[in-house]
Design a protein around this motif. Sequence first.
Motif, PDB file in Angstrom:
ATOM      1  N   VAL A 109     -35.827  11.124  -7.462  1.00 17.00           N
ATOM      2  CA  VAL A 109     -35.530  10.233  -6.340  1.00 17.00           C
ATOM      3  C   VAL A 109     -36.763   9.387  -6.061  1.00 17.00           C
ATOM      4  N   ILE A 110     -36.634   8.067  -6.207  1.00 16.05           N
ATOM      5  CA  ILE A 110     -37.789   7.176  -6.046  1.00 16.05           C
ATOM      6  C   ILE A 110     -37.635   6.233  -4.849  1.00 16.05           C
ATOM      7  N   GLY A 111     -36.508   6.316  -4.146  1.00 12.47           N
ATOM      8  CA  GLY A 111     -36.333   5.463  -2.984  1.00 12.47           C
ATOM      9  C   GLY A 111     -35.161   5.909  -2.128  1.00 12.47           C
ATOM     10  N   LEU A 112     -35.245   5.640  -0.825  1.00  8.77           N
ATOM     11  CA  LEU A 112     -34.181   5.976   0.126  1.00  8.77           C
ATOM     12  C   LEU A 112     -34.131   4.899   1.200  1.00  8.77           C
ATOM     13  N   LYS A 113     -32.917   4.521   1.584  1.00  7.77           N
ATOM     14  CA  LYS A 113     -32.769   3.535   2.654  1.00  7.77           C
ATOM     15  C   LYS A 113     -31.437   3.756   3.359  1.00  7.77           C
ATOM     16  N   GLN A 114     -31.481   4.169   4.626  1.00  7.78           N
ATOM     17  CA  GLN A 114     -30.237   4.343   5.369  1.00  7.78           C
ATOM     18  C   GLN A 114     -29.682   2.980   5.755  1.00  7.78           C
ATOM     19  N   ASN A 115     -28.360   2.832   5.651  1.00 11.91           N
ATOM     20  CA  ASN A 115     -27.719   1.576   6.026  1.00 11.91           C
ATOM     21  C   ASN A 115     -27.594   1.464   7.540  1.00 11.91           C
ATOM     22  N   GLY A 118     -25.336   3.633   9.842  1.00  6.38           N
ATOM     23  CA  GLY A 118     -25.676   5.023  10.109  1.00  6.38           C
ATOM     24  C   GLY A 118     -24.792   6.031   9.423  1.00  6.38           C
ATOM     25  N   LYS A 119     -23.818   5.561   8.629  1.00  7.13           N
ATOM     26  CA  LYS A 119     -22.869   6.458   7.965  1.00  7.13           C
ATOM     27  C   LYS A 119     -23.140   6.617   6.473  1.00  7.13           C
ATOM     28  N   THR A 120     -23.924   5.733   5.910  1.00  6.12           N
ATOM     29  CA  THR A 120     -24.215   5.752   4.473  1.00  6.12           C
ATOM     30  C   THR A 120     -25.680   5.379   4.258  1.00  6.12           C
ATOM     31  N   GLY A 121     -26.123   5.592   3.049  1.00  9.66           N
ATOM     32  CA  GLY A 121     -27.471   5.191   2.675  1.00  9.66           C
ATOM     33  C   GLY A 121     -27.545   4.931   1.189  1.00  9.66           C
ATOM     34  N   VAL A 122     -28.614   4.275   0.768  1.00  8.56           N
ATOM     35  CA  VAL A 122     -28.808   3.958  -0.643  1.00  8.56           C
ATOM     36  C   VAL A 122     -29.872   4.887  -1.210  1.00  8.56           C
ATOM     37  N   VAL A 123     -29.521   5.534  -2.321  1.00  7.55           N
ATOM     38  CA  VAL A 123     -30.425   6.438  -3.022  1.00  7.55           C
ATOM     39  C   VAL A 123     -30.821   5.782  -4.344  1.00  7.55           C
ATOM     40  N   TYR A 124     -32.133   5.707  -4.600  1.00  9.39           N
ATOM     41  CA  TYR A 124     -32.657   5.143  -5.844  1.00  9.39           C
ATOM     42  C   TYR A 124     -33.174   6.285  -6.705  1.00  9.39           C
ATOM     43  N   VAL A 125     -32.718   6.340  -7.960  1.00  7.69           N
ATOM     44  CA  VAL A 125     -33.169   7.403  -8.864  1.00  7.69           C
ATOM     45  C   VAL A 125     -33.612   6.813 -10.198  1.00  7.69           C
ATOM     46  N   TRP A 143     -29.316   2.565  -8.423  1.00  4.72           N
ATOM     47  CA  TRP A 143     -29.213   2.833  -6.995  1.00  4.72           C
ATOM     48  C   TRP A 143     -27.743   2.885  -6.604  1.00  4.72           C
ATOM     49  N   VAL A 144     -27.463   3.804  -5.687  1.00  2.00           N
ATOM     50  CA  VAL A 144     -26.080   4.119  -5.360  1.00  2.00           C
ATOM     51  C   VAL A 144     -25.948   4.325  -3.854  1.00  2.00           C
ATOM     52  N   MET A 145     -24.839   3.854  -3.292  1.00  2.00           N
ATOM     53  CA  MET A 145     -24.569   4.053  -1.863  1.00  2.00           C
ATOM     54  C   MET A 145     -23.837   5.378  -1.683  1.00  2.00           C
ATOM     55  N   VAL A 146     -24.408   6.257  -0.867  1.00  5.20           N
ATOM     56  CA  VAL A 146     -23.890   7.614  -0.701  1.00  5.20           C
ATOM     57  C   VAL A 146     -23.549   7.860   0.770  1.00  5.20           C
TER      58      VAL A 146
END
Length: 342
Positions: A109-115, A118-125, A143-146
């Motif tokens: 995991v190299i990055g994180l950003k909550q949208n 407040g219900k989803t966020g982006v995970v960078y791997v 990167w994927v929206m989770v």
Amino acid sequence: MKTNAGRFFEDYTLGQVIDHAVPRTVKMGERALYHMLYPARHALYSSDQFAQTCGLPFSPLDDMIAFHIVFGKTVPDVSLNAVANLGYAGGRWKMPVWPGDTLRARSEVIGLKQNSNGKTGVVYVRTTGLNQHDEEVLEYVRWVMVRKGDVDALAPETVVPEMPKVVAPSALVIPKGLDFTNYDFTLAGEPHRWGDYEIGEQIDHVDGVTVEEAEHMMATRLWQNTAKVHFDTSARPDGSRLIYGGHVISMARALSFNGLANAQMVVGLNGGAHANPCLSGDTIRAWSEVLDKAETRAPGVGALRLRLVATKGGDPFKLRGDDGKYLPDVLLDLDYWALVPL
């Protein structure tokens, strides 16, 4: 609790390393199924004899087979609860995958950003595919929206990794022994070599393939991709099953044969976006643009940087509207390096 509900956005931490299950041994059946699902016919991946005239011991498995298998390993840990896979960058194929190889995957995991909702966020791997000798065969960032499992969970510190816009030609890995000096253009299917392509040239690949529900689910199961949105009609508000983005990539790559038959090996993934969803019944068409050219150290081998665009209709060579956003008919915008004969 023994079952796996998958990770939600709040379950990821920066620097987290995930070793993915399950290792998979790939053999010639993999190629037969791949060529059944897609109109793939690049000569290097179709003929041992052709591959041998190009300096390889025999024909390796298609580059996208390696990508799909490695990607599929990551799904239960990265995107089981995904809303959408958003993009790719910094990808390199480091060595061929041969029948009999066993592939596994590891992600950091190299990055994180909550949208803002407040219900989803982006995970960078950053994901690495390895073979049975612990040799790296493939690496890429996606990167994927989770979804969040608990909307009240605190947002992590926002870290958006800086990613290269392009893999430098000098960083491309050329398979050991590859030599195009005795390349057979007749058997490959087209006469066009590296010098025949000009930067800025656009190619309409003409053909189209309509995606059916059964074949995309067969393909996605082949890659052991367990993302719910591809199989479970209750996972999306409209009750549809989203076509796996990799299915669109492989279909577009196969369609690009008509005009790029000599773009034999994919060795770099500079960037990519799944611009709009693809659903069953859509007819995929493709066009390409030559973005750059480079020579390599391998005898007779050049590299083309290509933009591959998959659409479900509309005029070719149109990508974005006046507002700068992707047109609704655009499914895929992929930027990659391919090896071609000089």
